[in-house]
Every structure is written in C-alpha cells, then in structure tokens.
Design an enzyme around this catalytic site. Structure first.
Site, short mmCIF file in Angstrom:
data_model
loop_
_atom_site.label_atom_id
_atom_site.label_comp_id
_atom_site.label_asym_id
_atom_site.label_seq_id
_atom_site.Cartn_x
_atom_site.Cartn_y
_atom_site.Cartn_z
N ARG A 1 15.91 102.32 43.26
CA ARG A 1 15.12 101.19 42.01
C ARG A 1 15.74 99.83 42.82
NH1 ARG A 1 12.20 104.40 41.23
NH2 ARG A 1 11.41 105.32 39.08
N ASP B 1 12.08 100.48 50.07
CA ASP B 1 10.93 100.99 49.54
C ASP B 1 10.59 100.68 48.15
OD1 ASP B 1 8.55 102.93 49.57
OD2 ASP B 1 9.45 104.22 48.22
N GLU C 1 7.72 94.27 41.92
CA GLU C 1 6.61 95.11 42.61
C GLU C 1 5.29 94.82 42.16
OE1 GLU C 1 8.01 99.14 42.67
OE2 GLU C 1 9.64 98.89 43.52
N GLY D 1 8.07 106.51 48.43
CA GLY D 1 8.71 107.67 48.55
C GLY D 1 8.19 108.93 47.85
N ALA D 2 7.69 108.79 46.70
CA ALA D 2 7.13 109.78 46.09
C ALA D 2 5.64 110.13 46.00
CB ALA D 2 7.28 109.76 44.33
N ASP E 1 29.50 108.57 43.17
CA ASP E 1 28.77 108.64 41.97
C ASP E 1 29.85 109.11 40.77
OD1 ASP E 1 27.24 110.05 39.93
OD2 ASP E 1 25.70 110.88 41.47
N HIS F 1 6.86 101.26 47.76
CA HIS F 1 7.48 102.11 46.96
C HIS F 1 6.51 103.30 46.90
CE1 HIS F 1 9.31 102.84 42.62
NE2 HIS F 1 9.17 104.02 43.08
C1 MLT Z 1 9.78 108.09 40.75
O1 MLT Z 1 10.52 107.55 40.03
O2 MLT Z 1 9.45 109.46 40.67
C2 MLT Z 1 9.11 107.21 41.75
O3 MLT Z 1 10.14 106.28 42.18
C3 MLT Z 1 8.17 106.52 41.01
C4 MLT Z 1 6.81 107.16 41.40
O4 MLT Z 1 6.18 106.98 42.51
O5 MLT Z 1 6.11 107.60 40.56
#
Ligand code: MLT
Length: 317
Positions: A230, A254, A259, A279-280, A172, A277
C-alpha cells in the site's frame, strides 16, 4: 414484481465468470460495476455487497444500506472497508486473502531483477537508438532482500529467491520465527542489511509512513525499495529526497498514496519503475478472487460457515 430473494450488489468490476455463477445462485444480482453512479440507488435493498478496491465502504455507505449483512472484498487488502463501521452495523466482512499471492510474488521478483540489473534505462536507451554495452548492473545472487511484513505473499517471494541464490530477512511484529530460512530481525537491522527493502505489510494506522526519512537514512546507501503493498506505508516526499541524494538507488512502486498518483516527480523519476497497482490484476488472480468471494456469498446465503471472515472490531464475524 418484488422478489423475496436476497439482493446482492456487485459494485466493482470482478471476474465475469464469477458474476455469472453468482447470478445462478439463490439471490437477485445487481451488477452496477460499469455504472457506479447507480450504487446509491441499489444500496437501500442490498443484503450483500461485492467490491474490489474502487468502492469505499465507509460509514456513509453503511448508513445508506440498512439491509446490508455481508461485504465481500475480491482481494486481500480491506483498507477500503471501514471495519469498525461494519462491526457497528453488524455487517460481516469477507475477503479473498490467497487469490493474488502468486501474482504479487512474481511481480515482486520481476521488480528485483529489473532494479538490480538496471534494465529499464537500457531498454529505453536501446529503444532510443543507442547501443550501450558497457559493464552495468548486478546479479540478484548474493543479495539480501528485507521483507517488511512476512505474510503469505512475502513467504511466497522468499521461496522464489532460493533458486536465485539470494537471502532474506524479515520484519513483522506478528511473526517471531520461521522455518523457511528467512531470519526475523528488528526493523533497523533489516534496513541496515538489505540490498532490497520489499514492502508487503497491510496498511494500518500504526504503520502509516513506516518508510520515512529516518528509515531511508538507516538503509544501506544505494539499496533499492520495492512496494507492492500500500502506498501510504511509504512517505513519498522522503523517498523522492532519498532518490535525489542517491541514498536509495532506485524504487519499483506498484502502489501510491493517491491512485492514480499525482506525484509526477516520483512516477517520472529516472530511477523509478511505476506500475498502476496491477499486482493482483492477472487473469489467474482475478479468476481466483472472483471465485473465492462468490463462494463466500453463496455460503452466507446458505447459512454455512465462512472461510475468510475478516475480524471487525467489536462486531460480527
Ligand atoms: C488487493 O488488496 O487485493 C490488491 O492490492 C488490490 C486489488 O487489486 O484488488
């Protein structure tokens, strides 16, 4: 009758309880999330705009929203918001940087276990009527995970690796040391040492296709790639080639450059686990993301200091 209250537009679907709380605040709320074709009609009077990732908050949008003062992103990534244009229009941008940390961290560990153990082909063959009990897969214990990007989510993942007996290294450019046992190393060293390369960086113009053919060639032969950040951080054509040659043994993705992904060869590759996508997208993360951005909008309406302002180049904070 015209209201003197400020007009807040909800453009993308967010947690329903959060929208209800916003409605009880000192503003007029227009929720067009179920009908995005209405956005153009409500933007001219919008003072606040709440989005997730579907709405592209670009220079064109700012130009059609002359009253806009606040963009609230119900999530962490702000790559769908043109921050320079926000700054130029003196629009404050806020996000919900911590809302999805645990959900994305748990998804990451799930992917590691699925890949290392080689579980998906077994699930599919058992579903197809086979009973393949031969020796297969490996343990996560003793493996090295290399984090590209060592922010909130990667740190949360690193904590979860400790009880599994796995070790971690990270690259990082903004982090020089840690106190949690993860070593910060140069990218090439990370690629050479990791059994799993796990991508957690925010997308910037500088790191587009950071994982390209040259990077895959530097990875351990037979290592895995996980991307929960991303899509454009990974050169998908190069990944497909690396999967084809066996240089990369498998990938869990993911996120995609486009997309929904048009690259069907990648999504359907037998050694790829592809998810939409999500994850959240847990109930917990979405409830937190909605609550966090509504708190920010209510603070902004009250003229109170904001918790999660996103710096905009040369602009308002
Ligand atoms: C985020 O950046 O929070 C997620 O990748 C996108 C989302 O699901 O809102």
């Amino acid at each position: 009758m015209m209201s003197s209250q400020r007009h807040v537009v909800v453009a993308d679907p967010i947690d329903a309880a959060a929208v209800a709380r916003l409605r009880s605040g000192p503003c007029v709320v227009d929720d067009v999330s179920a009908d995005p074709s209405r956005l153009a009609e409500v933007l001219p009077t919008a003072w606040g705009l709440v989005v997730r990732s579907r709405t592209k908050v670009d220079a064109k949008l700012f130009a059609s929203a002359p009253q806009l003062k606040l963009v609230a992103r119900a999530g962490v990534g702000v790559d769908n918001v043109d921050l320079a244009a926000a700054g130029a229009h003196a629009v404050t941008v806020v996000n919900a940087p911590a809302a999805a940390t645990v959900s994305v961290a748990e998804l990451s560990v799930t992917f590691y276990l699925l890949l290392v153990r080689g579980l998906l082909p077994k699930v599919n063959s058992t579903r197809g009527g086979k009973w393949e009990r031969g020796t297969s897969g490996h343990e996560l214990a003793g493996r090295t995970v290399g984090f590209i990007g060592y922010g909130r989510i990667a740190r949360e993942v690193a904590q979860r690796l400790v009880p599994f007996g796995a070790t971690s290294v990270a690259f990082d450019p903004f982090v020089t040391s840690t106190t949690d046992g993860t070593s910060i190393v140069p990218l090439d060293e990370l690629l050479a040492r990791s059994d799993i390369v796990s991508v957690h960086a925010a997308l910037t113009p500088e790191n587009h296709h950071l994982l390209n053919a040259a990077a895959f060639a530097k990875m351990r032969r037979g290592a895995f790639l996980v991307n929960v950040a991303r899509g454009a951080l990974v050169d998908e054509a190069a990944l497909l080639a690396a999967l084809g040659s066996g240089q990369v043994a498998g990938a869990a993705l993911d996120v995609f450059e486009e997309e929904p992904p048009m690259n069907r060869a990648l999504v359907e590759h037998p050694n790829v686990i592809a998810t939409p996508h999500l994850g959240a997208s847990t109930h917990e993360a979405q409830s937190r993301a909605g609550a966090d951005v509504v708190d920010e909008v209510l603070r902004a309406l009250a003229g109170e200091p904001l918790r999660y302002p996103v710096p905009t180049p040369g602009g308002a904070r």
